[in-house]
Write an enzyme that holds these catalytic residues in place. Structure first.
Site, PDB file in Angstrom:
ATOM      1  N   GLU A 245       0.828  -1.198  -0.026  1.00 40.38           N
ATOM      2  CA  GLU A 245      -0.115   0.100   0.005  1.00 40.38           C
ATOM      3  C   GLU A 245       0.893   1.218   0.126  1.00 40.38           C
ATOM      4  O   GLU A 245       0.356   2.177  -0.821  1.00 40.38           O
ATOM      5  CB  GLU A 245      -0.941   0.164   1.415  1.00 40.38           C
ATOM      6  CG  GLU A 245      -2.105  -1.026   1.202  1.00 40.38           C
ATOM      7  CD  GLU A 245      -2.987  -0.854   0.249  1.00 40.38           C
ATOM      8  OE1 GLU A 245      -2.997   0.051  -0.533  1.00 40.38           O
ATOM      9  OE2 GLU A 245      -3.664  -1.902  -0.056  1.00 40.38           O
TER      10      GLU A 245
ATOM     11  N   SER B  35     -63.736  -5.879  18.704  1.00 45.90           N
ATOM     12  CA  SER B  35     -64.307  -5.598  20.114  1.00 45.90           C
ATOM     13  C   SER B  35     -63.367  -5.314  21.225  1.00 45.90           C
ATOM     14  O   SER B  35     -63.868  -4.698  22.031  1.00 45.90           O
ATOM     15  CB  SER B  35     -65.359  -6.467  20.364  1.00 45.90           C
ATOM     16  OG  SER B  35     -66.375  -6.780  19.434  1.00 45.90           O
TER      17      SER B  35
END
Length: 667
Positions: free
Chosen positions: A100, A379
């Site tokens: 790198e 309900s």
């Protein structure tokens, strides 16, 4: 001197003049370009983000804890296992710098020699070589997108500027450590130590040379060099790293030859998912992530958080087993679905939750029907929409007040029936609720008024699209609008918990606090609010005690346990009902109920639990014993929850008087 010599001298003078002026123009243009470039660089540098070393440091994964402080899961999407500087082997340093940035220890963040070298290389070769240093790569990973579309002059200038600043603040060793911990290593893993443990089951210091070379080469194209999915590409990259190490005399020729001959899969372990979520808690943890995001804007999966939840792991495991096996409840088939939320009445915290039955164990954050608002709660809405507001606003004073169950039309002119298409005539409010009669409920809402009822419900976090309708007296579905207005097991359990706690409502929550990587603690417990008078909550609770012992369904009865609750059955419209009867009529008793949804919400002084049952395809009906499953689930779970907690009754508040079996609220 002849004329040709003079002519030659004049030509030479002209050439020198041209060259002189060309040089002046070139130098002027060069200086101008340098000045313009410098101005642009300064401009770009000024707009660069502020250098904060904390952004360069990788955060560990977020850890999720249950209510007892036990670890439930590691939710880091960026799964990281950080390495300290003194734990990094020199071979890895040599491998990374060789491939790198071989001049890493010689430059100060930006390397002109590397930049020129990359330009020359790219001009001569088909392959490209970057000019960024390791420091610049770390800056890019920490501050900028790695997308190629974002690699413009502005970003490059900002990277360079921040890199120079970073080199003044941090040592080379610190920068390299941050890079090693930051890079993406494919398969959901970040950082080379994380990859080392995941791929090889070893610490970095224990890796072989070819294994180190593989890891060092992966960050430039993690997926392209993934040894699991692209072994050829991974080997080519690994061997390139080894070649660079040989070139810069970091390894011997003999080491190189042995390493490149090593198979790329040598030592690789079978991969496990980078995110491991226990299947029993998947739905709950999904809501944990959403609450933290909603309350703080933070993403748990980005890492760095300790998240303390309200989860009762034992209860959650029991609920998961209860819903997914036939050991406790006789489910009719594998496709029937169940969703449920349990809330601690005293705190308002969600104790356990499940949003699907028979969900694939490998599913991560799947559909959570427990919080969805696309099914009808029937309900179970009556205590909240009709009766509690009636006592809150003084429409009713007594549970013994008489109301007529007789033919009824909604104010908009539509007729309302009960499920049995019968009328029971004069009856008390208590019996109307216990027996879940539709017409008395609708008459109650009409007497209360839509505005009063809506204001009442909004205190418990119910939303309306577009607004409350008279049909909501018996349903959470806005008839004719095609929209649902916000009922879910989560909302219902929290609302009934308000009934159970004397009218105090707490927005359901899953997280008590979070602690970030710097130790900052954020409390996420919501405040309790008064949703209704204590008298209203007590009167409705007293009536709902009779639902399980003498109401529409009694299979939720638990001997000796003091509890209250309400069933809820949704309906098909006439067209859908005809289709259902054509397809399923042979299985349904004449006159029997068919419904897309069956629900139950029940509670004690300790827990509130809401259960929904149905099928993903609502055209598959519930009928017969299928209608009992919701109460069966509730019964078995509430038996478990109530084993080691006090079995207390609700205390009658001041302002309520008992006359026989009926209650009266004083003015």
């Amino acid at each position: 001197m002849n004329s040709s010599d003079g002519k030659s001298k004049n030509q030479n003078k002209l050439i020198r003049k041209i060259l002189k002026y060309a040089l002046i123009i070139f130098l002027s243009l060069f200086i101008l370009a340098f000045l313009v470039g410098s101005i642009l660089f300064i401009s770009y540098a000024k707009s660069a983000p502020k250098l904060e070393v904390s952004k360069l440091e990788s955060k560990p994964s977020s850890i999720i804890y249950d209510k007892d402080g036990k670890v439930i899961a590691d939710l880091g999407e960026e799964k990281r296992d950080l390495v300290a500087t003194n734990e990094i082997p020199i071979t890895l340093v040599d491998a990374i710098t060789s491939i790198e940035d071989h001049r890493f220890f010689n430059h100060r963040g930006v390397d002109p020699v590397r930049i020129i070298g990359s330009v020359v290389h790219n001009a001569k070769n088909d392959t490209t070589q970057g000019g960024s240093t390791l420091t610049q790569q770390l800056i890019k990973l920490s501050y900028f997108s790695t997308s190629k579309t974002d690699q413009n002059v502005r970003r490059k200038a900002q990277e360079a500027w921040l890199s120079v600043q970073l080199e003044r603040k941090e040592s080379k060793e610190e920068i390299l450590t941050q890079y090693i911990n930051k890079v993406f290593m494919a398969n959901g893993y970040y950082g080379m130590r994380t990859a080392s443990k995941a791929y090889y089951g070893k610490e970095l210091k224990d890796l072989s040379l070819p294994q180190i070379a593989l890891l060092a080469g992966m960050p430039q194209s993690p997926n392209g060099y993934n040894p699991y999915t692209n072994p050829d590409g991974a080997k080519k990259r690994r061997d390139t790293v080894l070649s660079s190490m040989l070139e810069y005399e970091k390894i011997s020729k003999d080491d190189y030859n042995k390493a490149v001959e090593t198979p790329i899969d040598s030592g690789l372990k079978q991969l496990t998912p980078s995110i491991t979520i226990p299947a029993f808690a998947d739905n709950f943890l999904k809501q944990v992530i959403e609450q933290v995001k909603e309350d703080t804007g933070q993403d748990i999966t980005a890492g760095g958080l300790k998240v303390y939840t309200t989860l009762d792991s034992n209860a959650q495991r029991y609920l998961y087993e209860l819903v997914n096996s036939n050991d406790y409840v006789a489910y009719p088939d594998e496709d029937m679905q169940v969703a449920s939320t349990i809330v601690d009445v005293k705190t308002g915290a969600v104790t356990a939750q499940i949003g699907a039955r028979k969900q694939d164990p490998g599913t991560v954050f799947g559909n959570n029907q427990a919080v969805n608002t696309d099914r009808d709660w029937g309900s179970t809405m009556k205590p909240l929409v009709d009766y509690a507001p009636a006592y809150e606003y003084g429409t009713y004073k007594s549970t013994g007040t008489y109301i007529l169950d007789t033919p009824y039309y909604y104010p908009d002119g539509n007729i309302l029936y009960d499920w049995d298409r019968k009328y029971m005539g004069q009856m008390t409010v208590r019996n109307a609720l216990v027996l879940s009669r539709n017409i008395p409920a609708a008459k109650t809402l009409e007497a209360v008024g839509l505005e009063n009822s809506q204001n009442f419900l909004e205190k418990m976090n119910f939303n309306f699209e577009p607004s409350l309708q008279y049909s909501n007296a018996i349903s959470s579905n806005n008839r004719g609008s095609g929209k649902k207005w916000g009922a879910s097991s989560e909302k219902m359990a929290a609302a009934y918990a308000a009934l159970a706690s004397g009218g105090m409502y707490t927005k359901p929550y899953y997280v008590t606090k979070i602690v970030d990587d710097e130790g900052k603690e954020t409390n996420l417990k919501p405040e309790k609010v008064r949703a209704m008078k204590e008298t209203s909550a007590y009167v409705v609770t007293d009536m709902l005690k009779g639902v399980i012992t003498g109401g529409t369904m009694t299979n939720g009865y638990i001997p000796g346990l003091i509890q209250a609750g309400k069933t809820g059955t949704s309906n098909y419209d006439d067209t859908a009902a005809e289709t259902i009867l054509e397809d399923y009529g042979q299985y349904i008793p004449s006159g029997g109920t068919i419904a897309p949804d069956e629900n139950f919400v029940g509670y004690t002084t300790n827990y509130s639990m809401a259960v929904w049952t149905g099928y993903k395809n609502r055209m598959i009906p519930l009928y017969g014993q299928k209608l009992e499953i919701a109460l069966d689930v509730y019964r078995e779970m509430m038996k478990y929850l109530s084993q080691n907690v006090p079995n207390n009754d609700w205390e009658m508040p001041e302002g309520v008087y008992r006359n026989g079996s009926e209650l009266t609220v004083a003015d």
